[in-house]
Structure formats: structure tokens, C-alpha cells
Design an enzyme around this catalytic site. Structure first.
Site, mmCIF file in Angstrom:
data_model
loop_
_atom_site.group_PDB
_atom_site.id
_atom_site.type_symbol
_atom_site.label_atom_id
_atom_site.label_comp_id
_atom_site.label_asym_id
_atom_site.label_seq_id
_atom_site.Cartn_x
_atom_site.Cartn_y
_atom_site.Cartn_z
ATOM 1 N N HIS A 103 38.417 38.775 41.680
ATOM 2 C CA HIS A 103 36.984 38.736 41.444
ATOM 3 C C HIS A 103 36.271 39.176 42.776
ATOM 4 C CE1 HIS A 103 33.367 38.185 39.214
ATOM 5 N NE2 HIS A 103 32.979 37.278 39.897
ATOM 6 N N ASP A 118 28.374 43.805 34.445
ATOM 7 C CA ASP A 118 27.363 42.680 33.605
ATOM 8 C C ASP A 118 26.179 42.649 34.190
ATOM 9 O OD1 ASP A 118 27.828 41.106 35.820
ATOM 10 O OD2 ASP A 118 29.266 39.890 34.713
ATOM 11 N N HIS A 142 38.766 63.805 38.907
ATOM 12 C CA HIS A 142 40.098 62.936 38.849
ATOM 13 C C HIS A 142 40.296 61.948 39.966
ATOM 14 C CE1 HIS A 142 44.776 63.379 38.834
ATOM 15 N NE2 HIS A 142 44.143 62.334 38.123
#
Length: 151
Positions: free
Chosen positions: A98, A28, A20
Site C-alpha cells: 500500500h 479513491d 505504451h
């Protein structure tokens, strides 16, 4: 021989260790995986395996209570954003910058699974949960309010 699901021994083993709130990143082909991270490298060639294929297989074996993506996914990779919404209906999705995905989250992840995806911002964090109905199925056990919607 294992009959179905994830056949890759290393990935199967990683999934078995998740608990949990653990974070698993499925990324990618170009993701800069930290040297200290537990890396499961599945990449063979461009888009083999595909990001969505790996996420589908992983999600069939774990409980996902949250999804994390770069902010750019919602604005610049709508196909991925829409696919994730359909694959994880009702699961909260949060966004990060990002740079955070590449740095902070990469260091927080219990493991990072590299795919062959050539998919911009194709890095998805899966936050592990518990199977609420199974955890609270004992007579007399009270389900907390924050889990009621998952019953």
C-alpha cells in the site's frame, strides 16, 4: 459536442496523451496525490463518481495491458479484486505494498484521476498498452512471440 465516452475535457485530454507503458492511477477520494502530479479531480461527493464507473469509462478509451493494486485489495477488498478480474480478463494484475501505491507509483504515474470513491484500497493503476492486432496487421510484419497471445 462530443457524442460519447469521457466528456470531461481534462480527462479526455490526459487519455489522449497516454502511450505504451504509461501508468494512469484511478484513485479513491482519500488518496494523497503528490503536488507535482498531473491531477484530474472528478470527485464531487461520497462515491460520486464511483471508482468502477471511472475505470469502466477510461478502459473503454485506452488499451490496458496491466493492472496494479495494493496487496490489501486481494485480501481485504475482494469485491474490488473480483470486479477488476471480470473487467480485465486475461490482463495481468500485479500487487504492491500500500505504501508503494501512495508513494513510488504516485510519482511514476503520468496522471492521477481522483474519484469520489469511499472504497478501501480503491487505488488502481492501469498500464497502457497497444492494440496488438492493429499494430501488426501489415502484410509481412512479424508478430513477436510475446505478443502472440494478444492476436
Amino acid at each position: 459536442m462530443k457524442r460519447r465516452g469521457v466528456l470531461n475535457a481534462e480527462l479526455s485530454g490526459v487519455l489522449a496523451t497516454l502511450g505504451h507503458t504509461d501508468l494512469l492511477l484511478v484513485v479513491d477520494a482519500g488518496f494523497p496525490i503528490p503536488r507535482t502530479a498531473h491531477r484530474v479531480d472528478l470527485a464531487v461527493t461520497e462515491d460520486l463518481p464511483k471508482l468502477t464507473t471511472v475505470i469502466d469509462l477510461v478502459a473503454d478509451e485506452i488499451i490496458v495491458e496491466g493492472v496494479v493494486v495494493a496487496e490489501d485489495v486481494t485480501t481485504h477488498n475482494k469485491p474490488l479484486a473480483e470486479w477488476l478480474g471480470k473487467r480485465f480478463p486475461g490482463v495481468p494484475t500485479t500487487t504492491r505494498q500500500h505504501a508503494e501505491m501512495l508513494n513510488e507509483l504516485a510519482h511514476q504515474a503520468k496522471a492521477i484521476v481522483r474519484t469520489g470513491a469511499f472504497n478501501p484500497w480503491g487505488n488502481v493503476g492501469l498500464i497502457c498498452g497497444v492494440d496488438v492486432p492493429r499494430w501488426f496487421d501489415e502484410p509481412g510484419v512479424i508478430v513477436p512471440d510475446y505478443y502472440q497471445d494478444r492476436m
